[in-house]
Design a protein around this motif. Sequence first.
Motif, short mmCIF file in Angstrom:
data_model
loop_
_atom_site.label_atom_id
_atom_site.label_comp_id
_atom_site.label_asym_id
_atom_site.label_seq_id
_atom_site.Cartn_x
_atom_site.Cartn_y
_atom_site.Cartn_z
N GLU A 36 45.42 24.65 -10.00
CA GLU A 36 44.79 25.70 -9.64
C GLU A 36 44.50 26.56 -11.25
O GLU A 36 43.39 26.41 -10.96
CB GLU A 36 45.47 26.58 -8.53
N ARG A 82 51.00 28.21 1.71
CA ARG A 82 50.11 27.91 1.67
C ARG A 82 49.48 27.54 3.06
O ARG A 82 49.13 26.15 3.32
CB ARG A 82 50.34 26.92 0.58
N LYS A 83 48.79 28.29 3.08
CA LYS A 83 48.21 28.09 4.85
C LYS A 83 46.92 26.53 4.45
O LYS A 83 46.46 26.42 5.43
CB LYS A 83 47.80 28.95 5.73
N ASP A 84 46.17 27.54 3.53
CA ASP A 84 44.96 27.10 2.97
C ASP A 84 44.87 25.21 2.86
O ASP A 84 44.34 24.29 3.38
CB ASP A 84 44.07 27.22 1.87
N ASP A 87 45.85 23.61 6.49
CA ASP A 87 44.89 23.42 6.49
C ASP A 87 43.89 22.17 6.13
O ASP A 87 43.60 21.51 7.55
CB ASP A 87 43.91 24.59 6.70
N ALA A 88 43.87 22.06 5.23
CA ALA A 88 43.87 20.52 4.66
C ALA A 88 43.74 19.13 4.74
O ALA A 88 43.08 18.53 4.97
CB ALA A 88 43.23 21.33 2.91
N ARG A 96 52.55 23.24 4.62
CA ARG A 96 52.41 24.59 4.74
C ARG A 96 53.28 25.20 3.55
O ARG A 96 52.81 26.35 3.06
CB ARG A 96 52.77 25.33 5.75
N THR A 185 41.97 31.61 -4.75
CA THR A 185 41.66 31.75 -2.79
C THR A 185 43.13 31.28 -3.20
O THR A 185 44.00 32.27 -2.17
CB THR A 185 41.32 30.73 -2.24
N GLN A 188 44.60 35.24 -2.76
CA GLN A 188 44.02 35.75 -2.24
C GLN A 188 43.48 37.70 -2.92
O GLN A 188 43.52 38.29 -2.03
CB GLN A 188 44.60 36.60 -0.28
#
Length: 213
Positions: A36, A82-84, A87-88, A96, A185, A188
Amino acid sequence: MKNTLRHILTLTVALLLTGPAQSQDFPDSDLRVFIEAPVDLSTNANIGSIRGWAVHPYDRVSYVDIYIDDEFNFSVPVGGGRKDVEDAYPDYYLSRFSGWAQTVNWKNMSEGYHTVEVVAYTEFGGYKSAFKEFCVAKFNKEFISDPEEIKLWETKRFHVWHDRIIFEGVKVEGRRWNMELSWVTATQSFEITQTTAYRLIDEYTEYECVPEE
């Protein structure tokens, strides 16, 4: 639950076949590793980080090795929340807790383009690499301790460009720079995602890596 049972079965079979002391690294196309930061082809002049995430469908990703310009620099454990990513990749094992990050002072590097390679490893030795190219443009000092050398009030222009806020002509150590503030992201928060030599910016602007004096 299904991935957890599969992981336990895979680990048991691996131990039975090879024993705990025998291990051999091998390319693993099931691994997903993503860098990232730094952003590809971005220009960096601050203390920042090399960060991202790595996941596997049914094996735990243990750590990443970080190489800069083909030289080993860091070994970093994987496990940041890493909740995002979960989710992906909801069906990937421990998605997670797939984050990793390493603080780095870009100003310790030479000006110009550099390449970072991140190699992610599973607990069984599977690995996969990701690459990013980035640029370093340095302030005069490696560490600026005097806040009077940062003159935000002399900024020439503020404006929004695509998904970022641009500070054009920020004065640092007597020299003007452009700084980009973007939403990140992973953290945050808003962060300085690029610092380049001062120039007026429009939608056709193409940055040069090393700033002109």
